[in-house]
Design a protein around this motif. Structure first.
Motif, PDB file in Angstrom:
ATOM      1  N   ILE A   1      78.319  69.855 -74.545  1.00 28.68           N
ATOM      2  CA  ILE A   1      77.857  70.857 -73.583  1.00 28.68           C
ATOM      3  C   ILE A   1      78.855  71.989 -73.413  1.00 28.68           C
ATOM      4  CG2 ILE A   1      78.896  69.930 -71.450  1.00 28.68           C
ATOM      5  CD1 ILE A   1      75.202  70.977 -71.916  1.00 28.68           C
ATOM      6  N   GLY A   2      80.031  71.864 -73.995  1.00 30.29           N
ATOM      7  CA  GLY A   2      81.089  72.845 -73.806  1.00 30.29           C
ATOM      8  C   GLY A   2      80.647  74.258 -74.158  1.00 30.29           C
ATOM      9  N   GLY A   3      80.890  75.195 -73.235  1.00 29.17           N
ATOM     10  CA  GLY A   3      80.578  76.600 -73.465  1.00 29.17           C
ATOM     11  C   GLY A   3      79.116  76.965 -73.348  1.00 29.17           C
ATOM     12  N   ARG A   4      78.259  76.042 -72.976  1.00 29.52           N
ATOM     13  CA  ARG A   4      76.819  76.331 -72.907  1.00 29.52           C
ATOM     14  C   ARG A   4      76.389  76.495 -71.455  1.00 29.52           C
ATOM     15  NH1 ARG A   4      74.310  71.732 -76.825  1.00 29.52           N
ATOM     16  NH2 ARG A   4      72.592  73.189 -77.168  1.00 29.52           N
ATOM     17  N   MET A   5      75.420  77.384 -71.240  1.00 29.35           N
ATOM     18  CA  MET A   5      74.871  77.633 -69.912  1.00 29.35           C
ATOM     19  C   MET A   5      73.562  76.860 -69.774  1.00 29.35           C
ATOM     20  SD  MET A   5      74.757  79.210 -66.917  1.00 29.35           S
ATOM     21  CE  MET A   5      75.891  80.606 -66.934  1.00 29.35           C
TER      22      MET A   5
ATOM     23  N   GLU B   1      74.314  84.485 -54.044  1.00 34.05           N
ATOM     24  CA  GLU B   1      74.751  85.729 -54.667  1.00 34.05           C
ATOM     25  C   GLU B   1      75.001  85.479 -56.148  1.00 34.05           C
ATOM     26  OE1 GLU B   1      77.968  86.385 -52.112  1.00 34.05           O
ATOM     27  OE2 GLU B   1      79.178  84.723 -52.891  1.00 34.05           O
ATOM     28  N   GLY B   2      75.255  86.553 -56.873  1.00 38.69           N
ATOM     29  CA  GLY B   2      75.580  86.416 -58.292  1.00 38.69           C
ATOM     30  C   GLY B   2      74.647  87.226 -59.167  1.00 38.69           C
ATOM     31  N   ASP B   3      75.177  87.701 -60.272  1.00 43.70           N
ATOM     32  CA  ASP B   3      74.379  88.453 -61.227  1.00 43.70           C
ATOM     33  C   ASP B   3      73.495  87.513 -62.050  1.00 43.70           C
ATOM     34  OD1 ASP B   3      75.543  90.861 -60.480  1.00 43.70           O
ATOM     35  OD2 ASP B   3      77.219  90.603 -61.889  1.00 43.70           O
ATOM     36  N   PRO B   4      72.373  88.008 -62.581  1.00 37.89           N
ATOM     37  CA  PRO B   4      71.523  87.180 -63.435  1.00 37.89           C
ATOM     38  C   PRO B   4      72.266  86.743 -64.700  1.00 37.89           C
ATOM     39  CG  PRO B   4      70.350  89.145 -62.704  1.00 37.89           C
ATOM     40  CD  PRO B   4      71.784  89.335 -62.323  1.00 37.89           C
ATOM     41  N   VAL B   5      71.942  85.541 -65.178  1.00 40.31           N
ATOM     42  CA  VAL B   5      72.501  85.021 -66.424  1.00 40.31           C
ATOM     43  C   VAL B   5      71.349  84.567 -67.313  1.00 40.31           C
ATOM     44  CG1 VAL B   5      74.661  84.290 -65.338  1.00 40.31           C
ATOM     45  CG2 VAL B   5      72.738  82.691 -65.466  1.00 40.31           C
ATOM     46  N   LEU B   6      71.642  84.377 -68.588  1.00 46.91           N
ATOM     47  CA  LEU B   6      70.649  83.887 -69.539  1.00 46.91           C
ATOM     48  C   LEU B   6      71.079  82.511 -70.032  1.00 46.91           C
ATOM     49  CD1 LEU B   6      69.880  87.095 -71.647  1.00 46.91           C
ATOM     50  CD2 LEU B   6      68.361  85.958 -70.004  1.00 46.91           C
ATOM     51  N   PRO B   7      70.385  81.456 -69.632  1.00 47.13           N
ATOM     52  CA  PRO B   7      70.791  80.105 -70.033  1.00 47.13           C
ATOM     53  C   PRO B   7      70.465  79.815 -71.499  1.00 47.13           C
ATOM     54  CG  PRO B   7      68.774  80.024 -68.738  1.00 47.13           C
ATOM     55  CD  PRO B   7      69.238  81.452 -68.709  1.00 47.13           C
ATOM     56  N   ASP B   8      71.295  78.981 -72.107  1.00 45.16           N
ATOM     57  CA  ASP B   8      71.036  78.473 -73.456  1.00 45.16           C
ATOM     58  C   ASP B   8      70.038  77.323 -73.415  1.00 45.16           C
ATOM     59  OD1 ASP B   8      73.213  80.050 -74.801  1.00 45.16           O
ATOM     60  OD2 ASP B   8      74.444  78.854 -73.427  1.00 45.16           O
TER      61      ASP B   8
END
Length: 219
Positions: free
Chosen positions: A78-82, A144-151
């Motif tokens: 899982i390392g480095g993955r959203m 709060e927080g900016d949008p992210v794109l999950p893997d």
């Protein structure tokens, strides 16, 4: 990812149109009209949620642990993955401990947020301890927080069919979100074996899960 689009269909019939279902449990009247599909989905959704809520809290906790083990086996490193998860609602598998473990193992996590009815969800980064506020249906969301794109997107199911089409809560948020993303993430539906059904009568707007994980692990 609770929602309610299918709830706008016509009222249910007081009784089924025939009695073949009483003679053969595998019998299903083909549904081709969208209004009929919406009506059927509403009734099936209510049945499946009631069945899920009837399971004891201890049994759901044990199944949630098994589902987390299945996700680990399926996802691998899982390392480095959203990873986008969800806050458990109405008896859904509780994967909050697994969410914490992702962050401990070098991954990152997010939660979906409803911005507006009829629009895609957005994902906001979240890790246990971050500030939450109440969103739609009082489900906690990152404050709060900016949008992210999950893997990887982990989505709870209300029902699932053999083609991995998901019966959700009816608002269409999930399908709109996947259709709007610039790339297709690994999409994993999670739920219990009792939520398997022969079909959801998939429509052109429905998007199948990449994988499904229950307490019996991946399928």
């Amino acid at each position: 990812m609770a929602d309610d689009r299918d709830e706008q269909g016509p009222a249910q019939y007081a009784s089924p149109p025939c009695f073949m279902h009483e003679l053969d449990p595998e019998f299903r009247v083909p549904l081709t009209d969208w209004s009929d599909v919406r009506r059927w989905r509403k009734a099936e959704r209510e049945r499946l949620i009631s069945a899920r809520l009837a399971v004891t809290a201890d049994a759901r906790a044990a199944m949630s642990t098994r589902i987390a083990e299945g996700l680990d086996a399926l996802v691998g490193d899982i390392g480095g993955r959203m990873v986008s998860l969800y806050w458990p609602f109405r008896g859904e598998p509780d994967l909050r401990s697994w969410m914490a473990s992702i962050n401990e193992r070098g991954g990152r996590t997010a939660l979906p947020v409803v911005i507006e009815k009829g629009q895609p969800l957005v994902f906001r980064a979240y890790r246990p301890g971050d500030r939450l506020e109440k969103g739609v249906w009082n489900i906690p969301i990152p404050a709060e927080g900016d949008p992210v794109l999950p893997d990887i997107v982990i989505s709870p199911i209300v029902g699932i069919d053999p083609q991995n089409y998901r019966l959700g809560y009816g608002g269409g948020f999930f399908d709109r979100t996947l259709a709007a993303m610039p790339f297709r993430p690994l999409v994993i539906g999670v739920g219990y074996e009792l939520q398997r059904i022969p079909t959801i009568y998939p429509q052109p707007h429905d998007i199948a899960m990449s994988e499904v994980v229950t307490e019996a692990f991946a399928s």
